[in-house]
Design a protein around this motif. Sequence first.
Motif, mmCIF file in Angstrom:
data_model
loop_
_atom_site.group_PDB
_atom_site.id
_atom_site.type_symbol
_atom_site.label_atom_id
_atom_site.label_comp_id
_atom_site.label_asym_id
_atom_site.label_seq_id
_atom_site.Cartn_x
_atom_site.Cartn_y
_atom_site.Cartn_z
ATOM 1 N N GLY A 80 67.112 27.968 44.353
ATOM 2 C CA GLY A 80 68.526 27.649 44.260
ATOM 3 C C GLY A 80 68.817 26.390 43.477
ATOM 4 O O GLY A 80 67.914 25.642 43.091
ATOM 5 N N TYR A 82 71.240 22.972 43.803
ATOM 6 C CA TYR A 82 71.868 22.168 44.849
ATOM 7 C C TYR A 82 72.609 21.019 44.180
ATOM 8 O O TYR A 82 71.981 20.082 43.678
ATOM 9 C CB TYR A 82 70.813 21.689 45.845
ATOM 10 N N ASP A 84 75.817 19.621 45.541
ATOM 11 C CA ASP A 84 76.902 19.221 46.426
ATOM 12 C C ASP A 84 77.328 17.778 46.127
ATOM 13 O O ASP A 84 76.550 16.841 46.337
ATOM 14 C CB ASP A 84 76.441 19.347 47.875
ATOM 15 N N MET A 141 68.082 22.566 54.339
ATOM 16 C CA MET A 141 68.704 23.767 53.780
ATOM 17 C C MET A 141 67.809 24.383 52.708
ATOM 18 O O MET A 141 67.627 25.593 52.671
ATOM 19 C CB MET A 141 70.079 23.444 53.186
ATOM 20 N N ARG A 142 67.241 23.564 51.829
ATOM 21 C CA ARG A 142 66.346 24.085 50.792
ATOM 22 C C ARG A 142 65.138 24.786 51.416
ATOM 23 O O ARG A 142 64.714 25.842 50.956
ATOM 24 C CB ARG A 142 65.862 22.960 49.873
ATOM 25 N N HIS A 145 66.226 28.103 52.878
ATOM 26 C CA HIS A 145 66.415 29.101 51.819
ATOM 27 C C HIS A 145 65.073 29.608 51.298
ATOM 28 O O HIS A 145 64.927 30.786 50.999
ATOM 29 C CB HIS A 145 67.243 28.517 50.678
ATOM 30 N N GLN A 148 63.738 32.011 53.883
ATOM 31 C CA GLN A 148 64.528 33.249 53.943
ATOM 32 C C GLN A 148 64.238 34.190 52.784
ATOM 33 O O GLN A 148 64.540 35.363 52.862
ATOM 34 C CB GLN A 148 66.019 32.925 53.954
ATOM 35 N N LEU A 150 65.720 34.508 49.786
ATOM 36 C CA LEU A 150 67.003 35.076 49.377
ATOM 37 C C LEU A 150 66.826 35.995 48.177
ATOM 38 O O LEU A 150 66.000 35.736 47.295
ATOM 39 C CB LEU A 150 67.980 33.957 49.029
ATOM 40 N N GLU A 152 68.995 36.484 45.789
ATOM 41 C CA GLU A 152 69.548 35.788 44.635
ATOM 42 C C GLU A 152 69.440 34.290 44.878
ATOM 43 O O GLU A 152 69.517 33.841 46.017
ATOM 44 C CB GLU A 152 71.029 36.159 44.447
ATOM 45 N N PRO A 153 69.300 33.490 43.816
ATOM 46 C CA PRO A 153 69.253 32.047 44.025
ATOM 47 C C PRO A 153 70.554 31.528 44.643
ATOM 48 O O PRO A 153 71.643 32.012 44.341
ATOM 49 C CB PRO A 153 69.096 31.479 42.607
ATOM 50 N N TYR A 154 70.416 30.557 45.509
ATOM 51 C CA TYR A 154 71.554 29.847 46.092
ATOM 52 C C TYR A 154 72.182 29.003 45.002
ATOM 53 O O TYR A 154 71.489 28.355 44.211
ATOM 54 C CB TYR A 154 71.065 28.960 47.243
ATOM 55 N N GLY A 156 75.060 26.088 44.923
ATOM 56 C CA GLY A 156 75.998 25.315 45.713
ATOM 57 C C GLY A 156 75.830 23.832 45.554
ATOM 58 O O GLY A 156 75.024 23.335 44.852
#
Length: 156
Positions: A80, A82, A84, A141-142, A145, A148, A150, A152-154, A156
């Motif tokens: 992902g 990141y 924010d 969070m990283r 992820h 998990q 995922l 698709e890449p996160y 955000g």
Amino acid sequence: MSRIDHINNPDAPEPNSVVPSTVAFVTDDEGRVLLIQRSDNGDWALPGGGHDLGERIADTAVRETREETGIDIEVTGIIGLYTDPGHLIEYGDGEVRQQFSIAFRGRPIGGQFATSAESVRVAWIAPEELDGLPINPSMRMRIAHGLQQLAEPYIG
């Protein structure tokens, strides 16, 4: 140099820089996650750091992992992005950096544990042991992820 992570802190200082950076989410054959204990704040984190001029961004993850852990990795994907603006990193030299990090998935291909100026400990940590460690929420969070996997890449 000291480091304070401000996450949605209305009293945080204003940012004065943004630096592309990476972290590497690396697991071993037993599913344990490669983590460092940071020398600047004592938190546990994925290895990573700032992008240098003249290198490809995936190579940043490889270099930083080797520098902070002694482990050589191969990048196998992206977890992902990141970015924010509520996550600011305040350094002891006056820099206040807005988060901009790319989390890569990687696999170990060699090396041996070694600490650095940025890491006081290096360890393979089982997922069930993560809750007991001091890990800042953005890094947690990283890691979540990465675990998990995922589709698709996160972003955000």
